[in-house]
Design an enzyme around this catalytic site. Structure first.
Site, PDB file in Angstrom:
ATOM      1  N   PHE A 167      -2.424  -3.508   7.468  1.00 63.89           N
ATOM      2  CA  PHE A 167      -1.339  -3.447   6.489  1.00 63.89           C
ATOM      3  C   PHE A 167      -1.562  -4.442   5.370  1.00 63.89           C
ATOM      4  CE2 PHE A 167       0.042  -6.626   9.622  1.00 63.89           C
ATOM      5  CZ  PHE A 167       0.466  -7.669   8.820  1.00 63.89           C
ATOM      6  N   CYS A 184      -3.017   4.856  -3.226  1.00 61.97           N
ATOM      7  CA  CYS A 184      -2.851   5.727  -2.062  1.00 61.97           C
ATOM      8  C   CYS A 184      -2.808   7.205  -2.462  1.00 61.97           C
ATOM      9  CB  CYS A 184      -1.607   5.352  -1.264  1.00 61.97           C
ATOM     10  SG  CYS A 184      -1.612   3.625  -0.726  1.00 61.97           S
TER      11      CYS A 184
END
Length: 248
Positions: A167, A184
């Site tokens: 993360f 992303c």
């Protein structure tokens, strides 16, 4: 809430070896991850979590498309995690949990646990966040300040039953770094940081102990995955943003 949500997702009850590394080159950290993964898979090392920062770097997951990449020739490191392209850099807390998952392996549940931990961290600091249906990571809802905004991203790989990558949580990073890419692979939303949302400087040093505590609790099921943190939205996102890769 399912029964699995309040159980440990790890294959062992031994403590996790947490290493607070500071700033480390991305490729060096990737090598360290692989060493830890192989040791854990061979039964020669413990579950480990690396907490760190990277110098500025773009990394592209396995689903990255050509149009996601910088148009100015900025170097990008292609990596073996799921998901698409993102940025790491100063002011961003990066966490790499390297844990052997309990059988039966549920990768989606593991991602949900990381999200829950980061939602908890944001809440502790005064930022209300949640999940977006069909996308991973931690988000703020659209409001008068802008569209939906991602404050934390997740991209993982599971190899021989062991997790790697992990993360990123934007603390006081220079968010203009995301302007060169389609983060992303998602073009209909924005990115943000704890500092931007709170109007004060939130450092990695401030967020790190909260993240350490929350991630460990989420892995053990002590911080259960909640069903009420989905952000309301009129339709399913067009770019789902798959964030994991699985290798036997």
């Amino acid at each position: 809430m399912t029964a699995n949500a309040i159980r440990s997702c790890r294959a062992t009850t031994d403590p996790v070896d947490v290493r607070e590394i500071g700033t480390i080159d991305y490729l060096k950290a990737w090598d360290l991850q692989r060493e830890c993964v192989n040791a854990r898979a061979d039964g020669e090392g413990p579950d480990t979590m690396l907490l760190l920062e990277h110098p500025s770097v773009y990394t592209a997951g396995k689903r990255t498309q050509p149009e996601d990449r910088p148009k100015d020739g900025t170097p990008v490191i292609d990596v073996d995690r799921g998901g698409r392209i993102t940025w790491h850099g100063p002011g961003q807390l990066v966490g790499y949990p390297i844990v052997k998952l309990a059988d039966p392996i549920d990768v989606v549940q593991y991602v949900r646990r990381l999200e829950e931990a980061l939602i908890h961290v944001c809440e502790r600091l005064g930022v209300h966040t949640g999940r977006v249906e069909g996308r991973s990571g931690v988000w703020l809802p659209a409001d008068d300040r802008g569209p939906e905004r991602k404050i934390a991203a997740i991209g993982i790989r599971v190899q021989r039953g062991v997790t790697m990558h992990g993360f990123e949580l934007n603390c006081n990073a220079d968010m203009s770094a995301f302007d060169k890419i389609v983060p992303c692979g998602i073009s209909d939303a924005g990115t943000t940081s704890l500092s931007a949302e709170l109007g004060r400087d939130v450092t990695v040093a401030e967020a790190l102990p909260l993240a350490r505590e929350a991630v460990l609790a989420a892995l053990e099921g002590e911080l259960a995955v909640s069903d009420d943190r989905w952000l309301p939205r009129p339709q399913t996102p067009s770019a789902p943003g798959v964030t994991f890769a699985l290798q036997n």
